[in-house]
Enzyme design. Structure first.
Site, PDB file in Angstrom:
ATOM      1  N   GLU A 125      -0.713   1.346  -5.273  1.00 16.83           N
ATOM      2  CA  GLU A 125      -0.431   0.126  -4.633  1.00 16.83           C
ATOM      3  C   GLU A 125      -0.268  -1.000  -5.444  1.00 16.83           C
ATOM      4  O   GLU A 125      -1.354  -1.331  -6.447  1.00 16.83           O
ATOM      5  CB  GLU A 125      -1.779   0.099  -3.518  1.00 16.83           C
ATOM      6  CG  GLU A 125      -1.777   1.145  -2.668  1.00 16.83           C
ATOM      7  CD  GLU A 125      -2.915   1.168  -2.206  1.00 16.83           C
ATOM      8  OE1 GLU A 125      -3.562   0.034  -1.750  1.00 16.83           O
ATOM      9  OE2 GLU A 125      -3.700   2.395  -1.956  1.00 16.83           O
ATOM     10  N   HIS A 139       0.826  -1.066   0.116  1.00 18.53           N
ATOM     11  CA  HIS A 139      -0.156  -0.024  -0.059  1.00 18.53           C
ATOM     12  C   HIS A 139       0.713   1.278   0.007  1.00 18.53           C
ATOM     13  O   HIS A 139       0.857   2.132   1.066  1.00 18.53           O
ATOM     14  CB  HIS A 139      -0.817   0.129   1.291  1.00 18.53           C
ATOM     15  CG  HIS A 139      -1.927   0.899   1.304  1.00 18.53           C
ATOM     16  ND1 HIS A 139      -1.903   2.273   1.342  1.00 18.53           N
ATOM     17  CD2 HIS A 139      -3.337   0.638   1.421  1.00 18.53           C
ATOM     18  CE1 HIS A 139      -3.184   2.716   1.311  1.00 18.53           C
ATOM     19  NE2 HIS A 139      -3.981   1.728   1.568  1.00 18.53           N
TER      20      HIS A 139
HETATM   21  O1  TA6 Z   1      -6.279   1.368  -0.684  1.00 17.85           O
HETATM   22  C1  TA6 Z   1      -7.161   2.133  -0.423  1.00 17.85           C
HETATM   23  C2  TA6 Z   1      -7.906   1.867   0.884  1.00 17.85           C
HETATM   24  O2  TA6 Z   1      -8.432   0.496   1.023  1.00 17.85           O
HETATM   25  C3  TA6 Z   1      -8.987   3.271   0.839  1.00 17.85           C
HETATM   26  O3  TA6 Z   1     -10.104   2.623   0.793  1.00 17.85           O
HETATM   27  C4  TA6 Z   1      -8.618   3.858   2.203  1.00 17.85           C
HETATM   28  O4  TA6 Z   1      -9.503   3.606   3.316  1.00 17.85           O
HETATM   29  C5  TA6 Z   1      -7.222   3.443   2.480  1.00 17.85           C
HETATM   30  O5  TA6 Z   1      -7.157   2.225   1.892  1.00 17.85           O
HETATM   31  C6  TA6 Z   1      -6.301   3.381   3.888  1.00 17.85           C
HETATM   32  O6  TA6 Z   1      -7.050   2.485   4.789  1.00 17.85           O
HETATM   33  P1  TA6 Z   1      -6.528   2.510   6.438  1.00 17.85           P
HETATM   34  O7  TA6 Z   1      -7.159   1.109   6.803  1.00 17.85           O
HETATM   35  O8  TA6 Z   1      -4.981   2.404   6.322  1.00 17.85           O
HETATM   36  O9  TA6 Z   1      -7.112   3.865   7.127  1.00 17.85           O
END
Ligand code: TA6
Length: 282
Positions: A257, A155
């Site tokens: 990502e 991510h």
């Molecule tokens: O990768 C995108 C995502 O899934 C978004 O929907 C957003 O919520 C982000 O990840 C961050 O997630 P987190 O659980 O780290 O706040």
């Protein structure tokens, strides 16, 4: 400059600082096996780490490259983004060669993962710092006796000087699921992706390398093994909902990502899989 890997304290948590012969530097925490900083050159940070990130050993750290496994986002019943970004990984190998520095961190299933997911696995993260390039590779082995399937992502919070000026190339013509618009399936028709509002997309079957242009500097993103690419920026309103992001934090990152989101990776007992994201600073 000799390559080195040193144990350091980073905001109160145990981490490793890698330095390569070219002077490039990366910091990787044992907590979450998370790359938290990468500077291919002096004063050239390429990963965003929130100034409000929490380093309490329980909370997911906002920034760098969190590892999502065995579930990406909310695509299942497990905690969001899975089970390993809030676990302490162990250092399995560190190697300094003439030009590059490499380290391997590992995590296996235990009673904490079994509380959510009964499968037996071995996860390994390899980080290689080599001149202007950073390779991050996730390998997963099914060490149990039954098959399992998972979704996953690296991510990456890529740091940009001003997200509105960033240009992401390489996704033209690809189909994506738009999580910012009721999960509608759409097709990218622009030559470049420009961020001027919330973006939360899962691009399918991306085989091309991507190029992120950002106010005079560029970053190449090459992905292997992961079939999808997620692009995320919460924009102003979304950003306000994250207590660990500053008000204007959204302007300084774009998550690009390497992901397995649409299609789950299936592993028979004894089988393994790997996926890699290589970042090249230009
Ligand atoms: O990768 C995108 C995502 O899934 C978004 O929907 C957003 O919520 C982000 O990840 C961050 O997630 P987190 O659980 O780290 O706040």
């Amino acid at each position: 400059m000799p390559t080195s890997i040193k144990d350091i304290d980073f905001h109160g948590i145990a981490a490793l600082e890698m330095t390569s012969a070219s002077g490039a530097r990366a910091v990787v925490s044992l907590y979450g096996a998370q790359v938290l900083s990468w500077q291919p050159g002096a004063n050239d940070e390429r990963l965003y780490l929130s100034e409000k990130a929490v380093f309490d050993g329980e909370t997911a750290i906002r920034g760098g490259v969190p590892i999502c496994f065995p579930q990406f986002s909310g695509l299942g019943k497990l905690p969001k983004h899975g089970l390993v970004r809030t676990r302490e990984w162990s250092l399995r190998q560190r190697r300094c060669d003439d030009g590059f520095a490499m380290l391997v961190l590992g995590l296996t299933d235990d009673e904490k993962t079994h509380a959510h997911w009964p499968m037996m696995f071995d996860a390994e993260l390899t980080v290689v710092l080599d001149g202007p390039r950073l390779d991050i590779e996730l390998e997963v082995e099914n060490t149990g006796h039954a098959p399992f399937a998972f979704t996953a992502a690296l991510h990456s919070y890529l740091k940009v000087r001003e997200v509105e000026n960033a240009r992401l190339e390489g996704l033209h013509g690809h189909e994506y699921r738009d999580a910012a618009d009721a999960d509608k399936i759409k097709r990218d028709s622009g030559d470049v992706l420009i961020v001027d509002g919330e973006v939360n997309r899962v691009y399918h079957d991306v085989k091309r390398s991507l190029l992120l242009g950002d106010s005079g500097r560029s970053l190449g993103v090459a992905i292997e093994g992961f079939p999808d690419v997620v692009v995320w920026n919460p924009w102003e309103e979304g950003c306000a909902g994250f207590s660990d992001l500053p008000k204007l934090g959204f302007r300084h990152f774009l998550c690009v990502e390497a992901a397995a989101a649409r299609t789950r990776i299936a592993l028979d007992a004894g089988d393994s899989w790997f996926g890699r994201q290589s970042l090249l600073a230009m």
